[in-house]
Design a protein around this motif. Structure first.
Motif, short mmCIF file in Angstrom:
data_model
loop_
_atom_site.label_atom_id
_atom_site.label_comp_id
_atom_site.label_asym_id
_atom_site.label_seq_id
_atom_site.Cartn_x
_atom_site.Cartn_y
_atom_site.Cartn_z
N LEU A 258 0.82 -1.20 0.00
CA LEU A 258 0.00 0.00 0.00
C LEU A 258 0.86 1.26 0.00
CD1 LEU A 258 -2.84 -0.98 2.50
CD2 LEU A 258 -2.93 -0.92 0.01
N TYR A 259 1.94 1.22 0.76
CA TYR A 259 2.81 2.40 0.81
C TYR A 259 3.53 2.61 -0.51
CZ TYR A 259 5.53 5.95 3.25
OH TYR A 259 6.07 7.14 3.66
N ALA A 260 3.85 1.51 -1.20
CA ALA A 260 4.46 1.64 -2.53
C ALA A 260 3.49 2.26 -3.51
CB ALA A 260 4.91 0.26 -3.03
N ILE A 261 2.22 1.84 -3.46
CA ILE A 261 1.21 2.45 -4.34
C ILE A 261 1.04 3.92 -4.03
CG2 ILE A 261 -1.23 2.42 -4.96
CD1 ILE A 261 -1.20 -0.61 -4.43
N ALA A 262 0.99 4.25 -2.73
CA ALA A 262 0.86 5.65 -2.34
C ALA A 262 2.05 6.48 -2.81
CB ALA A 262 0.73 5.75 -0.81
N GLY A 263 3.26 5.90 -2.72
CA GLY A 263 4.44 6.61 -3.20
C GLY A 263 4.41 6.84 -4.69
N GLY A 264 3.94 5.84 -5.45
CA GLY A 264 3.83 6.01 -6.89
C GLY A 264 2.85 7.12 -7.26
N LEU A 265 1.72 7.16 -6.56
CA LEU A 265 0.75 8.22 -6.81
C LEU A 265 1.32 9.59 -6.47
CD1 LEU A 265 -2.48 6.50 -5.41
CD2 LEU A 265 -1.90 6.90 -7.81
N ALA A 266 2.02 9.66 -5.34
CA ALA A 266 2.59 10.94 -4.91
C ALA A 266 3.61 11.46 -5.90
CB ALA A 266 3.22 10.78 -3.52
N LEU A 267 4.48 10.58 -6.41
CA LEU A 267 5.48 11.01 -7.39
C LEU A 267 4.83 11.36 -8.72
CD1 LEU A 267 8.54 11.34 -7.02
CD2 LEU A 267 7.40 10.11 -5.19
N GLY A 268 3.74 10.68 -9.06
CA GLY A 268 2.99 11.06 -10.26
C GLY A 268 2.43 12.47 -10.13
N TYR A 269 1.88 12.79 -8.95
CA TYR A 269 1.40 14.14 -8.71
C TYR A 269 2.53 15.16 -8.87
CZ TYR A 269 -2.96 12.35 -6.67
OH TYR A 269 -4.16 11.76 -6.47
N TRP A 317 -4.66 1.49 10.27
CA TRP A 317 -5.13 1.23 8.92
C TRP A 317 -6.21 2.23 8.52
CZ3 TRP A 317 -2.26 -1.86 6.10
CH2 TRP A 317 -1.52 -2.85 6.72
N GLY A 318 -7.13 2.52 9.42
CA GLY A 318 -8.18 3.49 9.12
C GLY A 318 -7.62 4.89 8.91
N VAL A 319 -6.63 5.26 9.73
CA VAL A 319 -6.01 6.58 9.57
C VAL A 319 -5.29 6.66 8.23
CG1 VAL A 319 -4.25 8.14 10.49
CG2 VAL A 319 -5.80 6.93 12.05
N PHE A 320 -4.61 5.60 7.84
CA PHE A 320 -3.93 5.57 6.54
C PHE A 320 -4.94 5.75 5.41
CE2 PHE A 320 -2.49 3.27 2.77
CZ PHE A 320 -1.25 3.85 2.55
N ALA A 321 -6.08 5.06 5.51
CA ALA A 321 -7.10 5.17 4.46
C ALA A 321 -7.64 6.59 4.37
CB ALA A 321 -8.24 4.19 4.75
N VAL A 322 -7.87 7.23 5.50
CA VAL A 322 -8.38 8.60 5.49
C VAL A 322 -7.33 9.55 4.89
CG1 VAL A 322 -9.04 10.54 6.97
CG2 VAL A 322 -9.96 8.27 7.41
N LEU A 323 -6.08 9.37 5.26
CA LEU A 323 -5.04 10.26 4.76
C LEU A 323 -4.86 10.12 3.25
CD1 LEU A 323 -2.29 9.85 7.52
CD2 LEU A 323 -3.73 11.85 7.10
N ILE A 324 -4.82 8.89 2.74
CA ILE A 324 -4.54 8.70 1.32
C ILE A 324 -5.72 9.14 0.46
CG2 ILE A 324 -5.36 6.31 1.09
CD1 ILE A 324 -2.10 7.72 -0.36
N SER A 325 -6.95 8.88 0.94
CA SER A 325 -8.12 9.32 0.17
C SER A 325 -8.27 10.84 0.21
CB SER A 325 -9.39 8.65 0.71
OG SER A 325 -9.57 8.95 2.09
N SER A 326 -7.96 11.46 1.34
CA SER A 326 -8.03 12.92 1.43
C SER A 326 -6.98 13.57 0.54
CB SER A 326 -7.82 13.37 2.89
OG SER A 326 -8.81 12.83 3.73
N ALA A 327 -5.79 12.97 0.47
CA ALA A 327 -4.75 13.51 -0.41
C ALA A 327 -5.19 13.47 -1.87
CB ALA A 327 -3.45 12.73 -0.23
N GLY A 328 -5.80 12.37 -2.29
CA GLY A 328 -6.27 12.28 -3.66
C GLY A 328 -7.36 13.29 -3.98
N ALA A 329 -8.31 13.47 -3.05
CA ALA A 329 -9.40 14.42 -3.27
C ALA A 329 -8.86 15.85 -3.37
CB ALA A 329 -10.42 14.31 -2.14
N LEU A 330 -7.93 16.21 -2.49
CA LEU A 330 -7.35 17.55 -2.52
C LEU A 330 -6.54 17.79 -3.79
CD1 LEU A 330 -6.22 18.06 1.18
CD2 LEU A 330 -8.02 19.29 -0.03
#
Length: 371
Positions: A258-269, A317-330
């Motif tokens: 999950l963290y690898a996917i999040a990192g890929g999205l972040a670098l794409g941004y 896990w719930g905090v991670f889900a909230v953080l990653i979804s909020s980052a995408g929405a913003l």
């Protein structure tokens, strides 16, 4: 107080081992300086790659991708190695020294590969891109090993890992912000590409010397002979049931994915934002530096904020889900709202700075800062 309780519970006949408290002063300073050097290299290499590959967006993608691939490889490789070395401070010093030497060599090498790259690309096509990719990834691999090796020198207790890791990551990121801005606005204009690389290599060398001195001080500390008390993480793992260990291993693997996917999205941004904001700034290299510094500033704030709370979370896990979804929405919201209003706001900021100071440089800085 906690150490006192632990020592009182030791069985009779076992010598008490004094456990050094987790102190982050010197490690944070070293990682801050190392982060500064690392991002000086990255800004230099991306500028050089734009001359090698000929397309700026390809240079940014290649430079960022190769750099973070090296960081990931170094974290995995040297993180495993750090758990088996007796003197991690010396390993850390060796990594910093080797990164400085190799970083300077790669800067010199990238200045001379344009012709070989064009020759290779004309004959073998896309595989020619492995040449600049490997050049950037090699020193980044050494830099990627610094954080896990430095964590090994601290040996934080299990309940302190989130706090220690978050603080050190924030310090490293703060140094990265400084390196990004210094390279783009100070070092390159003052010293040129090679001179800037030399400055970064000197910073790596200073960190290596300081780490070697800390290694000597750690080796000089008096340790109680006999059976050593195992580290808290190792003791906790040994005491845990086999089923619990397997469950934790599965959770760890899921967290890595999950963290690898999040990192890929972040670098794409990061790449997308650097291309989106260039229309509001005069040069693409300055646009990339501003986006990168802003991106790293957000990472620093987030890691510093969560470091205080990570070890007390009841539902990570719930905090991670909230953080990653909020980052995408913003991120989607910001891209959607980017438009002519930013150009108008830049003009107002530039006019105000020019009127207040009479300096064209101040007006340009105000325009950059607004963007």
């Amino acid at each position: 107080m906690r150490r006192g309780k632990a020592s009182a519970a030791l069985p009779k006949g076992r010598a008490e081992v004094t456990r050094t408290p987790v102190r982050l002063g010197w490690p944070a300073v070293l990682l801050l300086t190392s982060g500064t050097a690392a991002l000086v290299y990255q800004v230099l290499w991306i500028r050089q790659l734009s001359l090698v590959v000929g397309v700026d967006v390809h240079a940014v993608s290649l430079g960022v991708g190769a750099f973070f691939a090296g960081l990931a490889a170094g974290g995995w490789l040297f993180g495993r190695w750090a758990d088996r070395v007796a003197q991690p401070w010396r390993l850390y010093a060796a990594l910093e020294l080797a990164a400085g030497v190799l970083g300077l060599a790669v800067t010199l090498g990238l200045g001379a590969i344009a012709v070989p790259f064009a020759w290779l690309e004309a004959r073998i096509g896309p595989p020619a891109w492995l040449l600049p990719l490997l050049l950037v990834a090699l020193p980044a691999t050494l830099l990627g090993g610094t954080l896990p090796v430095l964590m090994r020198t601290l040996r934080p207790l299990i309940e302190q890992r989130g706090w220690a890791g978050g603080r050190l990551y924030a310090a490293n990121t703060l140094g990265a912000i400084a390196g990004t801005l210094l390279a783009a606005f100070c070092f390159i204009p003052w010293f040129g590409l090679r001179g800037s690389a030399l400055v970064a290599a000197v910073l790596n060398g200073l960190v290596a010397v300081a780490a070697w001195m800390l290694a000597a001080r750690a080796a000089a500390q008096v340790h109680t002979p006999g059976d050593a008390t195992p580290d808290a993480p190792a003791a906790a793992q040994a005491a845990a049931p086999a089923a619990g260990q397997e469950a934790r291993a599965r959770q760890a693997r899921l967290a890595v994915v999950l963290y690898a996917i999040a990192g890929g999205l972040a670098l794409g941004y990061e790449v997308v934002w650097s291309q989106a904001i260039v229309q509001f700034i005069s040069t693409r290299s300055v646009a990339f530096a501003i986006v990168l510094a802003t991106y790293l500033f957000g990472l620093m704030l987030g890691s510093a904020w969560i470091a205080r709370r990570a070890d007390r979370l009841t539902d990570p896990w719930g905090v991670f889900a909230v953080l990653i979804s909020s980052a995408g929405a913003l991120a989607l919201l910001e891209v959607a709202l980017l438009g002519d209003w930013l150009l108008q706001l830049q003009s107002l900021a530039s006019q105000w700075a020019r009127g207040a100071t009479g300096s064209l440089l101040a007006a340009m800085c105000a325009r950059f800062a607004t963007a």
